[in-house]
Enzyme design. Structure first.
Site, short mmCIF file in Angstrom:
data_model
loop_
_atom_site.label_atom_id
_atom_site.label_comp_id
_atom_site.label_asym_id
_atom_site.label_seq_id
_atom_site.Cartn_x
_atom_site.Cartn_y
_atom_site.Cartn_z
N GLU A 103 -0.68 -7.51 -6.23
CA GLU A 103 -2.05 -7.51 -7.24
C GLU A 103 -1.92 -6.79 -8.64
OE1 GLU A 103 -5.23 -7.19 -3.80
OE2 GLU A 103 -4.10 -5.54 -4.44
N CYS A 116 -3.60 -3.85 -15.76
CA CYS A 116 -2.80 -2.83 -15.22
C CYS A 116 -2.56 -3.93 -13.86
CB CYS A 116 -4.15 -2.34 -14.27
SG CYS A 116 -3.27 -1.21 -12.59
N CYS A 123 3.88 1.11 -1.53
CA CYS A 123 4.62 2.08 -2.41
C CYS A 123 5.00 3.16 -1.25
CB CYS A 123 3.81 2.71 -3.14
SG CYS A 123 4.07 4.12 -4.00
N CYS A 127 0.51 8.98 -1.07
CA CYS A 127 -0.34 9.89 -1.25
C CYS A 127 -1.60 9.84 0.35
CB CYS A 127 -0.25 9.70 -2.31
SG CYS A 127 0.49 9.62 -3.95
N CYS A 130 -4.67 7.05 -1.55
CA CYS A 130 -4.50 6.08 -2.23
C CYS A 130 -3.95 4.86 -1.12
CB CYS A 130 -3.59 5.62 -2.82
SG CYS A 130 -2.56 4.40 -3.44
N CYS A 345 -8.68 2.23 -9.25
CA CYS A 345 -7.31 2.69 -8.79
C CYS A 345 -7.37 2.90 -7.56
CB CYS A 345 -7.86 3.80 -9.75
SG CYS A 345 -7.85 4.18 -11.65
N1 SAH Z 1 2.07 5.24 -8.88
C1 SAH Z 1 1.88 5.22 -10.15
C2 SAH Z 1 0.78 4.93 -10.69
C3 SAH Z 1 0.36 3.67 -9.83
S1 SAH Z 1 -1.69 4.70 -9.39
C4 SAH Z 1 1.02 6.88 -9.95
O1 SAH Z 1 0.98 7.32 -8.85
O2 SAH Z 1 0.34 7.75 -11.30
C5 SAH Z 1 -2.67 4.75 -10.06
C6 SAH Z 1 -3.61 5.80 -10.34
O3 SAH Z 1 -4.48 5.54 -9.36
C7 SAH Z 1 -2.85 6.89 -9.77
O4 SAH Z 1 -3.40 8.29 -10.70
C8 SAH Z 1 -3.51 7.80 -8.76
O5 SAH Z 1 -3.49 8.72 -8.93
C9 SAH Z 1 -5.04 6.63 -8.71
N2 SAH Z 1 -5.64 6.67 -8.05
C10 SAH Z 1 -5.10 6.76 -6.56
N3 SAH Z 1 -6.06 6.07 -5.43
C11 SAH Z 1 -6.46 6.42 -6.05
C12 SAH Z 1 -8.71 6.32 -5.10
N4 SAH Z 1 -8.58 6.09 -4.31
N5 SAH Z 1 -9.47 6.97 -6.03
C13 SAH Z 1 -9.08 6.99 -7.29
N6 SAH Z 1 -8.08 7.18 -7.83
C14 SAH Z 1 -6.39 6.76 -7.30
FE1 SF4 Z 2 1.90 5.24 -4.53
FE2 SF4 Z 2 -0.26 5.76 -4.68
FE3 SF4 Z 2 1.09 7.31 -4.86
FE4 SF4 Z 2 0.51 5.89 -7.16
S1 SF4 Z 2 -1.26 7.40 -6.11
S2 SF4 Z 2 2.77 7.24 -6.09
S3 SF4 Z 2 1.26 3.72 -5.75
S4 SF4 Z 2 0.93 6.56 -2.90
#
Ligand code: SAH
Ligand code: SF4
Length: 361
Positions: A103, A116, A123, A127, A130, A345
């Site tokens: 996406e 974006c 991934c 996390c 996410c 995000c």
């Molecule tokens: N992997 C990279 C880039 C993709 S994630 C990273 O982690 O930076 C992009 C952003 O989305 C990151 O800053 C992450 O912390 C944020 N993000 C992920 N899940 C989220 C959520 N549920 N609510 C708000 N931000 C989120």
């Molecule tokens: Fe991967 Fe999501 Fe963590 Fe970014 S925030 S490193 S995309 S698992």
């Protein structure tokens, strides 16, 4: 005894022009006896005039175009679904040749048109907050798959509209796909091609320390670091990658990071109720990043089905922000766009081939 004749099939791999930087394309066509400047001409056709066939490259000799057709091609990707949010955000689902999907999210904002883009299918970093992470990891994207997200969205825009900013904040951890991401950046910034300024490109990372420093020496695009916690205990709980690259290593790397003059690192900090949103956290955050030229983006947690976390109240968010602002930080509240279409995000998931298999079996 007679030996069966061995047939050596000529195994020939067609080269995707969109996987090549200008240097690589120059070297590639040098084998055909062609001058370097022809590489710039081809790139101009592909990224500025956006042609899809060598036949259209009318300033190249006919025999050269024919030769190119025999060894190379110009890839594209197709959007299989486009959703538009009521705030104007647009989410594209792209189909990849191996059956997976990724996406990209287009975010119109006053005078900017930001795209974006994704760097991986899924991934591996898992996390806890996410959606991309919870879907698991399938594979890295090729350079062309990264670049084609930009080409496809640009093609979908009205004639006069131009993408202004590119953020690698979609699916995946860009610094775990370092080589392809770096090549994609080189393609984005090449002056005869897409011609983005490095100021308009941002790589967001969860904090892969060695590659962060590599990125800083290989290019000067903007760096965003997803910090998300102020103690190792909480950060490791939210982001398992913190075990390998804990806060002291991550922040030392940010201090060492070779920032061009007047540039700042962006720290992203998701605010999650009761986990990392206390006033003590705000004060600790201020101490942690002290001395680093930076701005802090506060992102209220985007809730999604099945997640255990909650978004803090508006008052708690405001109080957190004020502590940072009172000690002189630029701390902006980033309310995510595209929530109604799961384009915000952390909500990108794509469609993974392995999920389809699961459903079938
Ligand atoms: N992997 C990279 C880039 C993709 S994630 C990273 O982690 O930076 C992009 C952003 O989305 C990151 O800053 C992450 O912390 C944020 N993000 C992920 N899940 C989220 C959520 N549920 N609510 C708000 N931000 C989120
Ligand atoms: Fe991967 Fe999501 Fe963590 Fe970014 S925030 S490193 S995309 S698992």
């Amino acid at each position: 005894m007679q030996y069966a004749p061995t047939v050596y099939a000529a195994r020939f791999i067609m080269v995707d022009i969109k996987n090549l930087t200008v240097e690589e394309l120059s070297a590639f066509i040098a084998h055909l006896g062609k001058e370097k400047f022809r590489a710039s001409q081809i790139i101009k056709w592909v990224y500025q005039k956006r042609v899809r066939s060598f036949d259209d490259m009318t300033n190249l000799a006919k025999d050269f175009r024919e030769a190119l057709k025999g060894i190379a091609f110009i890839s594209t990707i197709q959007a299989t679904k486009v959703e538009v949010s009521k705030d104007g955000t647009k989410k594209y689902l792209f189909h990849l040749k191996d059956g997976n999907s990724i996406e990209s999210v287009l975010i119109p904002d006053e005078d900017r048109l930001t795209l974006c883009i994704s760097s991986q299918v899924g991934c591996p970093l898992d996390c806890g907050f996410c959606m991309t992470g919870s879907g698991g990891f399938v594979r890295n994207l090729d350079t062309s798959e990264i670049i084609n997200q930009i080409c496809a969205v640009q093609d979908d825009l009205p004639e006069e509209a131009q993408l202004t900013n590119i953020v690698l904040m979609g699916m995946g951890e860009p610094l775990l796909n370092y080589d392809n991401v770096l090549k994609a950046i080189k393609i984005m910034i090449y002056g005869e091609g897409m011609s983005f300024s490095t100021r308009k490109i941002t790589v967001s990372t969860s904090g892969i320390v060695p590659e962060m420093l590599r990125l800083g020496s290989d290019t000067n695009v903007n760096l965003a670091v997803s910090l998300n916690a102020t103690t190792d205990e909480v950060r490791t709980r939210l982001m398992p990658v913190n075990k390998k690259y804990p806060l002291n290593k991550l922040l030392s790397a940010c201090r060492e990071y070779p920032l061009p003059p007047r540039r700042r690192i962006t720290f992203e900090y998701i605010l999650i109720k009761g986990i990392n949103d206390s006033l003590e956290d705000a004060r600790r955050l201020a101490r942690l990043v002290k001395g680093i030229p930076c701005k802090i983006n506060l992102i209220p947690y985007n809730e999604h089905a099945g997640s255990e976390f909650r978004r803090p109240s508006d008052e708690a968010i405001r109080a957190f922000q004020e502590i940072l602002q009172n000690v002189g930080y630029t701390a902006l509240l980033r309310t995510s766009k595209g929530l109604d279409i799961s384009a915000a995000c952390g909500q990108l998931r794509g469609k993974l081939l392995k999920d389809l298999h699961h459903k079938e079996h």
